[in-house]
Design a protein around this motif. Structure first.
Motif, PDB file in Angstrom:
ATOM      1  N   MET A   9      44.918  14.561   2.894  1.00 60.84           N
ATOM      2  CA  MET A   9      45.746  14.005   1.826  1.00 60.84           C
ATOM      3  C   MET A   9      46.339  15.091   0.941  1.00 60.84           C
ATOM      4  N   ARG A  10      45.621  16.193   0.782  1.00 58.98           N
ATOM      5  CA  ARG A  10      46.080  17.241  -0.130  1.00 58.98           C
ATOM      6  C   ARG A  10      46.994  18.265   0.543  1.00 58.98           C
ATOM      7  N   SER A  11      46.962  18.343   1.854  1.00 59.27           N
ATOM      8  CA  SER A  11      47.767  19.344   2.557  1.00 59.27           C
ATOM      9  C   SER A  11      49.249  18.989   2.494  1.00 59.27           C
ATOM     10  N   SER A  12      50.094  19.981   2.729  1.00 58.41           N
ATOM     11  CA  SER A  12      51.541  19.793   2.676  1.00 58.41           C
ATOM     12  C   SER A  12      51.990  18.766   3.719  1.00 58.41           C
ATOM     13  N   LEU A  13      52.914  17.880   3.322  1.00 52.33           N
ATOM     14  CA  LEU A  13      53.410  16.857   4.242  1.00 52.33           C
ATOM     15  C   LEU A  13      54.121  17.486   5.431  1.00 52.33           C
ATOM     16  N   ILE A  14      54.929  18.521   5.189  1.00 55.42           N
ATOM     17  CA  ILE A  14      55.653  19.134   6.300  1.00 55.42           C
ATOM     18  C   ILE A  14      54.694  19.812   7.263  1.00 55.42           C
ATOM     19  N   LEU A  15      53.588  20.367   6.752  1.00 54.52           N
ATOM     20  CA  LEU A  15      52.582  20.963   7.628  1.00 54.52           C
ATOM     21  C   LEU A  15      51.969  19.895   8.532  1.00 54.52           C
ATOM     22  N   VAL A 196      51.090   8.145   5.998  1.00 55.98           N
ATOM     23  CA  VAL A 196      51.012   7.596   7.351  1.00 55.98           C
ATOM     24  C   VAL A 196      52.025   8.266   8.278  1.00 55.98           C
ATOM     25  N   VAL A 197      53.047   8.899   7.698  1.00 53.74           N
ATOM     26  CA  VAL A 197      54.142   9.457   8.483  1.00 53.74           C
ATOM     27  C   VAL A 197      53.665  10.414   9.589  1.00 53.74           C
ATOM     28  N   PRO A 198      52.790  11.413   9.309  1.00 51.18           N
ATOM     29  CA  PRO A 198      52.379  12.325  10.382  1.00 51.18           C
ATOM     30  C   PRO A 198      51.711  11.618  11.560  1.00 51.18           C
ATOM     31  N   ILE A 199      50.904  10.598  11.280  1.00 52.87           N
ATOM     32  CA  ILE A 199      50.231   9.859  12.352  1.00 52.87           C
ATOM     33  C   ILE A 199      51.254   9.126  13.214  1.00 52.87           C
ATOM     34  N   GLU A 255      62.588  20.713   0.833  1.00 55.58           N
ATOM     35  CA  GLU A 255      62.447  19.256   0.796  1.00 55.58           C
ATOM     36  C   GLU A 255      63.085  18.576   2.002  1.00 55.58           C
ATOM     37  N   ALA A 256      64.133  19.191   2.582  1.00 54.61           N
ATOM     38  CA  ALA A 256      64.857  18.545   3.681  1.00 54.61           C
ATOM     39  C   ALA A 256      64.077  18.547   4.984  1.00 54.61           C
ATOM     40  N   ARG A 257      63.159  19.493   5.162  1.00 58.04           N
ATOM     41  CA  ARG A 257      62.512  19.636   6.460  1.00 58.04           C
ATOM     42  C   ARG A 257      61.645  18.436   6.841  1.00 58.04           C
ATOM     43  N   THR A 258      61.060  17.750   5.851  1.00 58.56           N
ATOM     44  CA  THR A 258      60.244  16.582   6.196  1.00 58.56           C
ATOM     45  C   THR A 258      61.092  15.431   6.740  1.00 58.56           C
ATOM     46  N   PRO A 259      62.167  14.998   6.050  1.00 57.50           N
ATOM     47  CA  PRO A 259      63.008  13.954   6.659  1.00 57.50           C
ATOM     48  C   PRO A 259      63.674  14.425   7.952  1.00 57.50           C
ATOM     49  N   MET A 260      63.985  15.716   8.075  1.00 55.49           N
ATOM     50  CA  MET A 260      64.568  16.218   9.317  1.00 55.49           C
ATOM     51  C   MET A 260      63.591  16.050  10.479  1.00 55.49           C
ATOM     52  N   ALA A 261      62.343  16.447  10.266  1.00 53.22           N
ATOM     53  CA  ALA A 261      61.332  16.342  11.323  1.00 53.22           C
ATOM     54  C   ALA A 261      61.042  14.886  11.658  1.00 53.22           C
ATOM     55  N   THR A 276      64.387  10.521   3.049  1.00 53.14           N
ATOM     56  CA  THR A 276      65.561  11.277   2.598  1.00 53.14           C
ATOM     57  C   THR A 276      65.771  11.081   1.102  1.00 53.14           C
ATOM     58  N   ILE A 277      65.605   9.853   0.636  1.00 46.15           N
ATOM     59  CA  ILE A 277      65.724   9.571  -0.793  1.00 46.15           C
ATOM     60  C   ILE A 277      64.632  10.296  -1.571  1.00 46.15           C
ATOM     61  N   ASN A 278      63.425  10.331  -1.020  1.00 51.02           N
ATOM     62  CA  ASN A 278      62.331  11.055  -1.670  1.00 51.02           C
ATOM     63  C   ASN A 278      62.650  12.544  -1.778  1.00 51.02           C
ATOM     64  N   ALA A 279      63.267  13.110  -0.728  1.00 51.10           N
ATOM     65  CA  ALA A 279      63.640  14.527  -0.754  1.00 51.10           C
ATOM     66  C   ALA A 279      64.687  14.796  -1.829  1.00 51.10           C
ATOM     67  N   ALA A 280      65.694  13.914  -1.930  1.00 47.88           N
ATOM     68  CA  ALA A 280      66.733  14.080  -2.953  1.00 47.88           C
ATOM     69  C   ALA A 280      66.134  13.975  -4.348  1.00 47.88           C
ATOM     70  N   ARG A 281      65.209  13.049  -4.528  1.00 46.54           N
ATOM     71  CA  ARG A 281      64.545  12.882  -5.826  1.00 46.54           C
ATOM     72  C   ARG A 281      63.767  14.129  -6.202  1.00 46.54           C
ATOM     73  N   ARG A 282      63.040  14.694  -5.236  1.00 49.51           N
ATOM     74  CA  ARG A 282      62.232  15.886  -5.504  1.00 49.51           C
ATOM     75  C   ARG A 282      63.108  17.117  -5.753  1.00 49.51           C
ATOM     76  N   LEU A 283      64.344  17.088  -5.232  1.00 54.77           N
ATOM     77  CA  LEU A 283      65.277  18.189  -5.488  1.00 54.77           C
ATOM     78  C   LEU A 283      65.871  18.122  -6.893  1.00 54.77           C
ATOM     79  N   GLY A 284      65.702  16.986  -7.558  1.00 49.29           N
ATOM     80  CA  GLY A 284      66.251  16.845  -8.902  1.00 49.29           C
ATOM     81  C   GLY A 284      67.653  16.288  -8.939  1.00 49.29           C
TER      82      GLY A 284
END
Length: 423
Positions: A9-15, A196-199, A255-261, A276-284
């Motif tokens: 849960m604590r590790s990076s989502l993209i990882l 749940v996304v990585p699974i 931030e883009a690499r997670t929705p890309m993957a 993608t919306i989450n990535a845009a939000r995190r980008l500010g």
């Protein structure tokens, strides 16, 4: 077990997504047919969860965004979004034609005379325009009609903004607070789904690789190679455009690499929309920008699919031994740009676009049979670029509106204050 779960849960989502992709490839190659049987439902569950979030995210995000911006700014942003998406799609087709003409995929191959293919029906531009206004709001939500949902959010969002500016705004303000609360709840649900996304990505990749296998990849390897070269070139063009607008590439791809993957694994632009919306939000980026451009881009902006159309056309022409002339290429640019508008951002939609363009420019529909064999392999890369193009366009438009990208990720509880400061 508890420590392992906490570490996950604590590790990076993209990882986690990257590890899931790699494990999925390995399991898919060596797991055999049993992989699709056992893991298929897990991948379907992820797609259902992501699709489940589309309606509330688009509806509440856009309504909140409209009510945090000036009246004239939405129309200005909308004009920029449409202009960018049309130009980027046409440019993508030009890139695809150029790369395919250089490498000539399909040369030396022959078409099976017994091959047959029935082209799926394309909705057509007129139907797309009519579908913008849903005859039934509930039906638009149930059918995941993104254009209809965007129209609904715009109409009610502007109506709420007018009521808040009226002589008696008290009731409208309370309604606005409720919608903001629903938007915050939706973001909280999305935060849970992200775990749940990585699974799900692991399951989808393993199933896809087990069904496609290496034989299919090797038999049409030149077509796949040319497509990914063109996708890479388009990505370089994106980087140049972003640098021209002062976007730091490291900040963007963080931030883009997670929705890309995820788009690469799921082959669904619409399904990846919550990420993608989450990535845009995190980008500010302001909600008034990404709440409009990203849902619209998931339906209208198909740069990866446009490149796929162009390369498939050159491939089909080479298979029948009649290379495309300049006039045919211009025709493909025009028709391909129009056909890509409104085609659903879901797995298999690329075949619809390809078949439609082939029918319009006189290429044999039967060659689509060859392309369906590698549909998943090329669809993964094309969808990843579709999603990247949406986020690039949103970022560029946000910069043109004066947004400053955040150097550190903006979390859910910071979003309201961040966006309010920009309104």
């Amino acid at each position: 077990m508890t420590a392992l779960l906490k570490g996950y849960m604590r590790s990076s989502l993209i990882l986690r997504v990257t590890i899931a992709l790699l494990l999925g490839v390995v399991v898919g190659l060596f797991g055999g047919d049993a992989v699709a049987t056992w893991l298929g439902p897990v991948g379907d569950l992820l797609l259902r969860l992501l699709t489940f979030l589309i309606v509330p995210i688009v509806l509440f995000t856009l309504m909140v965004g409209i009510n945090q911006s000036r009246e004239g700014s939405v129309g200005r942003v909308g004009g920029k979004v449409f202009a960018y998406y049309l130009v980027s799609t046409a440019l993508a087709i030009v890139v695809g034609l150029s790369v395919a003409s250089l490498f000539s995929p399909g040369s030396g191959m022959t078409l099976d005379e017994n091959a047959s293919f029935t082209a799926p029906e394309n909705p057509g531009l007129v139907d797309v325009v009519l579908n913008i206004v849903p005859s039934n709001i509930i039906g638009a939500f149930a059918e995941q009609n993104l254009l209809g949902i965007i129209f609904t959010a715009l109409v009610f969002g502007f109506a709420l903004l007018k009521l808040r500016q009226s002589a008696q705004p008290a009731a409208a303000e309370r309604l606005h607070e409720v919608i903001e609360g629903l938007n915050s709840v939706t973001l909280k649900v999305m935060a849970g789904v992200l775990h749940v996304v990585p699974i799900g990505v692991f399951a989808i990749v393993a199933e896809t690789v087990s069904q496609q296998g290496l034989d299919t990849l090797l038999s049409l390897g030149d077509m796949v190679m040319v497509l990914y070269i063109a996708l890479a070139l388009q990505l370089v063009i994106y980087c140049v455009i972003m640098r021209l607008f002062g976007v730091k590439l490291g900040t963007f791809f963080r931030e883009a690499r997670t929705p890309m993957a995820t788009a690469f694994a799921t082959q669904s632009s619409s399904g990846t929309l919550p990420l993608t919306i989450n990535a845009a939000r995190r980008l500010g980026i302001s909600r008034s920008v990404y709440g409009f451009s990203l849902p619209l881009g998931a339906t209208l902006n198909m740069d990866g699919a446009a490149i796929r159309i162009a390369i498939s056309a050159v491939f089909a022409a080479n298979v029948i031994g009649v290379p495309l002339d300049f006039a045919s290429m211009v025709q493909i640019v025009l028709i391909g740009t129009l056909v890509s508008v409104g085609t659903a951002g879901v797995p298999g939609a690329g075949i619809i676009m390809i078949a439609t363009v082939f029918a319009q420019v006189g290429l044999p529909i039967e060659t689509v049979v060859l392309l369906t064999a590698i549909d998943a392999l090329v669809g993964m890369g094309a969808t990843a670029l579709n999603v990247t193009g949406d986020l690039v366009g949103t970022t560029v438009i946000a910069r043109s509106e004066g947004d400053q990208l955040s150097e550190t990720p903006i979390e859910a509880d910071e979003t309201s204050a961040e966006v309010s400061g920009k309104a």
